[in-house]
Design a protein around this motif. Structure first.
Motif, PDB file in Angstrom:
ATOM      1  N   ARG A 130      75.696  89.473  25.499  1.00 44.34           N
ATOM      2  CA  ARG A 130      76.651  88.306  25.601  1.00 44.34           C
ATOM      3  C   ARG A 130      75.960  87.337  26.356  1.00 44.34           C
ATOM      4  O   ARG A 130      75.726  87.778  27.755  1.00 44.34           O
ATOM      5  N   ASN A 131      75.900  86.046  26.258  1.00 44.58           N
ATOM      6  CA  ASN A 131      74.984  85.229  27.003  1.00 44.58           C
ATOM      7  C   ASN A 131      76.093  83.974  27.280  1.00 44.58           C
ATOM      8  O   ASN A 131      76.557  83.257  26.471  1.00 44.58           O
ATOM      9  N   ILE A 132      75.827  83.481  28.712  1.00 47.37           N
ATOM     10  CA  ILE A 132      75.999  82.075  29.068  1.00 47.37           C
ATOM     11  C   ILE A 132      74.690  81.279  28.901  1.00 47.37           C
ATOM     12  O   ILE A 132      73.742  81.912  29.508  1.00 47.37           O
ATOM     13  N   ARG A 133      74.563  80.119  28.220  1.00 47.73           N
ATOM     14  CA  ARG A 133      73.646  79.464  28.163  1.00 47.73           C
ATOM     15  C   ARG A 133      73.661  78.024  28.693  1.00 47.73           C
ATOM     16  O   ARG A 133      74.402  77.494  28.241  1.00 47.73           O
ATOM     17  N   ASN A 134      72.573  77.971  29.537  1.00 46.19           N
ATOM     18  CA  ASN A 134      72.539  76.171  30.029  1.00 46.19           C
ATOM     19  C   ASN A 134      71.349  75.927  29.546  1.00 46.19           C
ATOM     20  O   ASN A 134      70.198  76.305  29.569  1.00 46.19           O
ATOM     21  N   LYS A 135      71.553  74.526  28.884  1.00 50.05           N
ATOM     22  CA  LYS A 135      70.113  73.774  28.289  1.00 50.05           C
ATOM     23  C   LYS A 135      70.417  72.635  28.774  1.00 50.05           C
ATOM     24  O   LYS A 135      71.550  71.554  28.630  1.00 50.05           O
ATOM     25  N   VAL A 136      69.157  71.911  29.160  1.00 49.46           N
ATOM     26  CA  VAL A 136      68.943  70.471  29.467  1.00 49.46           C
ATOM     27  C   VAL A 136      68.107  69.872  28.457  1.00 49.46           C
ATOM     28  O   VAL A 136      67.062  70.586  28.155  1.00 49.46           O
ATOM     29  N   LYS A 137      68.277  68.771  27.908  1.00 49.73           N
ATOM     30  CA  LYS A 137      67.340  68.017  27.057  1.00 49.73           C
ATOM     31  C   LYS A 137      67.244  66.702  27.311  1.00 49.73           C
ATOM     32  O   LYS A 137      68.159  66.021  27.639  1.00 49.73           O
ATOM     33  N   VAL A 138      65.872  65.905  27.239  1.00 52.17           N
ATOM     34  CA  VAL A 138      65.663  64.651  27.320  1.00 52.17           C
ATOM     35  C   VAL A 138      64.923  64.454  25.791  1.00 52.17           C
ATOM     36  O   VAL A 138      64.039  64.943  25.582  1.00 52.17           O
ATOM     37  N   GLU A 139      65.480  63.206  25.319  1.00 52.11           N
ATOM     38  CA  GLU A 139      64.835  62.579  24.001  1.00 52.11           C
ATOM     39  C   GLU A 139      64.631  61.298  24.196  1.00 52.11           C
ATOM     40  O   GLU A 139      65.454  60.388  24.731  1.00 52.11           O
ATOM     41  N   TYR A 140      63.578  60.666  23.633  1.00 46.18           N
ATOM     42  CA  TYR A 140      62.894  59.219  23.714  1.00 46.18           C
ATOM     43  C   TYR A 140      63.197  58.616  22.494  1.00 46.18           C
ATOM     44  O   TYR A 140      62.805  59.084  21.249  1.00 46.18           O
ATOM     45  N   LYS A 141      64.237  57.514  22.188  1.00 46.96           N
ATOM     46  CA  LYS A 141      64.191  56.665  21.135  1.00 46.96           C
ATOM     47  C   LYS A 141      63.009  55.640  20.691  1.00 46.96           C
ATOM     48  O   LYS A 141      63.033  54.887  21.442  1.00 46.96           O
ATOM     49  N   THR A 142      62.245  56.093  19.684  1.00 49.89           N
ATOM     50  CA  THR A 142      61.229  55.148  19.764  1.00 49.89           C
ATOM     51  C   THR A 142      61.609  53.815  19.040  1.00 49.89           C
ATOM     52  O   THR A 142      62.885  53.670  18.322  1.00 49.89           O
ATOM     53  N   LYS A 143      61.066  52.886  19.147  1.00 44.69           N
ATOM     54  CA  LYS A 143      61.390  51.466  18.714  1.00 44.69           C
ATOM     55  C   LYS A 143      60.421  51.060  17.415  1.00 44.69           C
ATOM     56  O   LYS A 143      59.384  51.227  17.096  1.00 44.69           O
ATOM     57  N   LYS A 144      61.154  50.773  16.309  1.00 39.97           N
ATOM     58  CA  LYS A 144      60.871  50.688  14.934  1.00 39.97           C
ATOM     59  C   LYS A 144      59.781  51.620  14.487  1.00 39.97           C
ATOM     60  O   LYS A 144      58.622  51.317  13.722  1.00 39.97           O
ATOM     61  N   PHE A 145      60.094  52.884  14.698  1.00 39.35           N
ATOM     62  CA  PHE A 145      59.160  54.191  14.440  1.00 39.35           C
ATOM     63  C   PHE A 145      60.094  55.275  14.352  1.00 39.35           C
ATOM     64  O   PHE A 145      61.005  55.554  15.143  1.00 39.35           O
ATOM     65  N   PRO A 146      59.918  56.080  13.161  1.00 40.53           N
ATOM     66  CA  PRO A 146      60.912  56.973  12.742  1.00 40.53           C
ATOM     67  C   PRO A 146      60.708  58.574  13.486  1.00 40.53           C
ATOM     68  O   PRO A 146      61.498  59.607  13.543  1.00 40.53           O
ATOM     69  N   LEU A 147      59.792  58.731  14.618  1.00 40.87           N
ATOM     70  CA  LEU A 147      59.608  59.854  15.392  1.00 40.87           C
ATOM     71  C   LEU A 147      59.909  59.725  16.719  1.00 40.87           C
ATOM     72  O   LEU A 147      59.496  58.723  17.428  1.00 40.87           O
ATOM     73  N   ASP A 148      61.035  60.491  16.914  1.00 42.46           N
ATOM     74  CA  ASP A 148      61.546  60.528  18.322  1.00 42.46           C
ATOM     75  C   ASP A 148      61.020  61.794  19.156  1.00 42.46           C
ATOM     76  O   ASP A 148      61.583  63.001  18.425  1.00 42.46           O
TER      77      ASP A 148
END
Length: 214
Positions: A130-148
């Motif tokens: 049984r787990n408590i899970r801590n997660k941090v995430k950072v994402e970059y939204k590209t301009k006029k490009f479908p890959l982030d």
């Protein structure tokens, strides 16, 4: 406080229980999901997954999952669900889970912190993790490009009565591809490591995740 906890806990865990001996494995994780917007506040999703381990020689796990999510605020959403999976030598294991996720944006960057709890159970098996899970995430939204691109880190803390400890950590680097309005694809590379284990497992995982919005 949260960032300090995430940064220091793995170091403490390694000092207390790690070993230079490790078990390394390459794995493949595949999953596909359907998302349906029930109304303005609630979303229902279904996911099926297939995983291989032992350098792709064996099936590691299959599961199906149903999840309900609500976002009462722009910066906060809650979710809960049920997963049925085949693992622990082909036993069917039940999982109930719930999480709260906080989000913030700065220019083209999106930051997230998620606090999740997993409860695994099976009547034929002894007490499962049984787990408590801590997660941090950072994402970059590209301009006029479908890959982030994105980066994430997750830390597991086992809450079992006789086995309370930091048990696992994950580092992810990945790309999210928006195929069109309804279809998206995520490809990631994950390093997963056991903590506080005599012979800790180190898994190098290639993951592919497909999602369709109904």
């Amino acid at each position: 406080m949260i960032l300090f906890f995430l940064a220091t806990a793995p170091l403490y865990a390694q000092e207390q229980g790690s070993s230079p001996v490790s078990q390394k494995d390459f794995q493949l994780w595949l999953d596909a999901g359907l998302n349906y917007k029930l109304n303005r506040r609630f979303d229902l999703s279904f996911e099926a997954a297939y995983r291989r381990d032992n350098n792709l020689a064996d099936i590691n796990e299959n599961y199906v999952e149903l999840q309900l999510k609500t976002d009462p605020f722009k910066f906060l959403d809650f979710s809960g669900g049920y997963r049925l999976s085949g693992w622990f030598d082909q036993f069917l294991v039940n999982r109930l889970f719930a999480y709260a996720r906080f989000s913030a944006k700065a220019d083209r960057f999106r930051f997230q912190y998620r606090l999740r709890y997993d409860y695994n159970f099976n009547q034929s098996l002894p007490e499962l993790p049984r787990n408590i899970r801590n997660k941090v995430k950072v994402e970059y939204k590209t301009k006029k490009f479908p890959l982030d691109p994105y980066l994430s880190y997750e830390l597991f803390y086992r809450t079992n009565q006789q086995d309370q400890k930091f048990s696992q950590q994950r580092f992810d680097i990945g790309l999210r591809y928006s195929i069109n309005k309804n279809n998206s694809l995520k490809v990631y590379y994950r390093f997963q490591q056991q903590l506080n284990a005599v012979a800790p497992e180190q898994n190098f995982i290639l993951g592919i995740s497909y999602s369709y919005d109904l």
